[in-house]
Design a protein around this motif. Structure first.
Motif, PDB file in Angstrom:
ATOM      1  N   ASP A 135     -10.575   8.811   4.622  1.00 12.07           N
ATOM      2  CA  ASP A 135      -9.599   7.820   5.120  1.00 12.07           C
ATOM      3  C   ASP A 135      -9.781   7.515   6.614  1.00 12.07           C
ATOM      4  N   ASP A 195      -5.509   6.200  -4.734  1.00 16.34           N
ATOM      5  CA  ASP A 195      -6.225   4.961  -4.398  1.00 16.34           C
ATOM      6  C   ASP A 195      -7.738   5.181  -4.405  1.00 16.34           C
ATOM      7  N   HIS A 196      -8.178   6.434  -4.516  1.00 10.12           N
ATOM      8  CA  HIS A 196      -9.605   6.747  -4.666  1.00 10.12           C
ATOM      9  C   HIS A 196      -9.871   7.567  -5.935  1.00 10.12           C
ATOM     10  N   GLU A 201      -6.717  11.195  -3.294  1.00  8.30           N
ATOM     11  CA  GLU A 201      -5.481  10.414  -3.429  1.00  8.30           C
ATOM     12  C   GLU A 201      -5.730   9.279  -4.431  1.00  8.30           C
ATOM     13  N   HIS A 235     -11.939  12.649  -0.956  1.00 10.33           N
ATOM     14  CA  HIS A 235     -10.474  12.570  -0.927  1.00 10.33           C
ATOM     15  C   HIS A 235     -10.023  12.082  -2.297  1.00 10.33           C
ATOM     16  N   TYR A 242      -3.132   0.534   9.883  1.00 12.10           N
ATOM     17  CA  TYR A 242      -3.564   1.527   8.887  1.00 12.10           C
ATOM     18  C   TYR A 242      -3.514   2.933   9.496  1.00 12.10           C
ATOM     19  N   HIS A 256      -6.256  12.412   5.336  1.00  8.27           N
ATOM     20  CA  HIS A 256      -4.843  12.444   5.596  1.00  8.27           C
ATOM     21  C   HIS A 256      -4.054  13.315   4.610  1.00  8.27           C
ATOM     22  N   PHE A 282       0.859  -1.185   0.000  1.00  2.96           N
ATOM     23  CA  PHE A 282       0.000   0.000   0.000  1.00  2.96           C
ATOM     24  C   PHE A 282       0.895   1.235   0.000  1.00  2.96           C
ATOM     25  N   HIS A 298     -11.789   2.692   3.368  1.00  2.00           N
ATOM     26  CA  HIS A 298     -11.153   1.372   3.418  1.00  2.00           C
ATOM     27  C   HIS A 298     -11.746   0.583   4.578  1.00  2.00           C
TER      28      HIS A 298
HETATM   29 FE1  FEO Z   1      -5.276   8.929   1.687  1.00  2.00          FE
HETATM   30 FE2  FEO Z   1      -6.954   5.935   1.037  1.00  2.00          FE
HETATM   31  O1  FEO Z   1      -6.031   7.538   0.631  1.00  2.00           O
END
Ligand code: FEO
Length: 401
Positions: free
Chosen positions: A167, A84-85, A82, A80, A197, A148, A24, A228
């Motif tokens: 997040d 991963d999203h 980032e 968010h 996490y 974050h 990750f 998540h």
């Molecule tokens: Fe800060 Fe799951 O991205």
């Protein structure tokens, strides 16, 4: 084939599990996978809350298309961006190019930077306290910068009392079909993933998490929908209590984390003997080899325990490089308030204890117990008393905290 779960009467989980990514953020091992959560609201307007990683975008699109059943997509709310999203946004906009995009101003800037958003529809900047109605449901937006990234916001849906938390309140580990926290024994099977996490991804931003918790306390929340891991529909106070502890850098447990760096086994054996002595004194312990344990696990355990015993060889007149990496990571994440004890080794010039002591008191603002064990290559039988004294000092301190 779609794979969705109903969250409330009008809200569906439409995200995806990822069991193929090894690291990750290309740092943290995720052998149990991770989920990217998206949620679809079917109201007078249709609303997609958040997207997924690029690798999961085809599944997101298929899930949304299935539930829309011919309707259009009116809004995409990005809490968010980032990658991963945010990376999956591109695929969603290819399918529903007229959807209005709702996000923070910072997110819109970052979307341009990453090139995720060939937006043809309207872009709406959500500001603190603004309310957006979709029919029977409306959300109010709250900024949560640095939880974050700077762009992060959360939103509160007032009809079903759902907080979309970005997040925050996330957990490592694929869902494997179990969307809700009460569909697993969370404390015994998933809490470690939540702790690892939080501590590694959001851990540096304790004050910002405290600010978010303060906003959350003013809301009547029945459900937490993070980006998540499981959706929380029970025991919210318990999990939010964990976040409160972690973000104040308060330990969860009285006990001793023992982390050793050993080249030829002498330091390892001493660390093991110390754990045995601590166990005899009724102290909860956890023992890790710094060379074979990923630092993200050490960080999570460091947030968990009140006391940390460092056992290290002397290496080039410094302490062991993997121990330094671990302590530097702890410093970077802002963990403080721990009580340390030391065990040092050096075949001809033991020096690791002095330097580790300076680091934990100076850089980490920790408290250092006076008792210390120094060994040359191996711990000798006539040093048993020194080890017992160290165990006594740690045990007294643990029980006194
Ligand atoms: Fe800060 Fe799951 O991205």
């Amino acid at each position: 084939m779609h794979c969705v779960r109903k969250v409330t009467d009008d809200l569906w989980w439409v995200g995806a599990d990822d069991r193929r990514t090894a690291l990750f953020e290309n740092i943290h091992p995720i052998p149990e996978g991770v989920s990217y959560n998206s949620y679809l609201l079917l109201d007078e307007k249709t609303v997609l809350f958040d997207c997924v990683d690029w690798s999961a975008a085809p599944r997101l699109v298929e899930n949304v298309e299935y539930l829309l059943n011919g309707r259009g997509l009116d809004y995409i709310v990005l809490h968010h961006l980032e990658p991963d999203h945010g990376a999956g946004l591109w695929a969603v906009l290819q399918k529903w190019p007229e959807a209005k995009l709702v996000s923070s101003l910072a997110a819109q800037r970052f979307l341009d930077q990453f090139g995720f958003a060939p937006v043809k529809g309207e872009c709406i900047v959500a500001k603190e306290g603004e309310r957006l109605s979709f029919g029977r449901h409306a959300v109010t937006f709250y900024a949560a910068p640095m939880v974050h990234w700077p762009d992060v916001m959360v939103s509160y849906e007032e009809t079903d009392k759902v907080l979309f938390t970005a997040d925050a309140f996330g957990t490592f580990g694929a869902l494997n079909g179990r969307l809700f926290n009460d569909e697993t024994d969370f404390e015994h099977t998933r809490l470690a993933g939540a702790r690892r996490y939080y501590t590694n991804i959001v851990g540096k931003y304790g004050p910002q998490v405290q600010a978010l918790l303060a906003k959350a306390r003013g809301l009547d929340i029945r459900m937490l929908c993070p980006l998540h891991g499981p959706v929380w529909r029970s025991d919210l106070d318990w999990f939010m209590g964990k976040y409160d502890l972690w973000s104040r850098y308060e330990p969860e447990e009285k006990g001793a984390l023992v982390v050793y760096g050993s080249m030829y086994g002498g330091t390892e054996l001493a660390a093991e003997a110390l754990c045995a002595a601590l166990t005899e004194r009724g102290v909860e312990t956890a023992l890790y080899d710094v060379s074979s344990t990923h630092v993200s696990r050490l960080i999570a355990e460091s947030f968990r325990y009140s006391h940390i015993v460092l056992a290290s060889v002397t290496y080039n007149m410094d302490f062991y490089p993997p121990v330094r990496d671990y302590l530097e990571d702890m410093k970077a994440l802002g963990l403080r308030g721990r009580i340390f004890a030391l065990l040092e080794n050096g075949t001809w010039a033991p020096n690791s204890g002095k330097l580790m002591g300076e680091f934990v008191t100076g850089e980490l603002g920790g408290t250092l117990l006076e008792a210390k064990v120094t060994m040359k290559s191996t711990l000798k039988a006539d040093q048993a008393g020194e080890l017992e004294a160290l165990a006594d000092a740690v045990a007294v301190s643990v029980k006194g905290t």
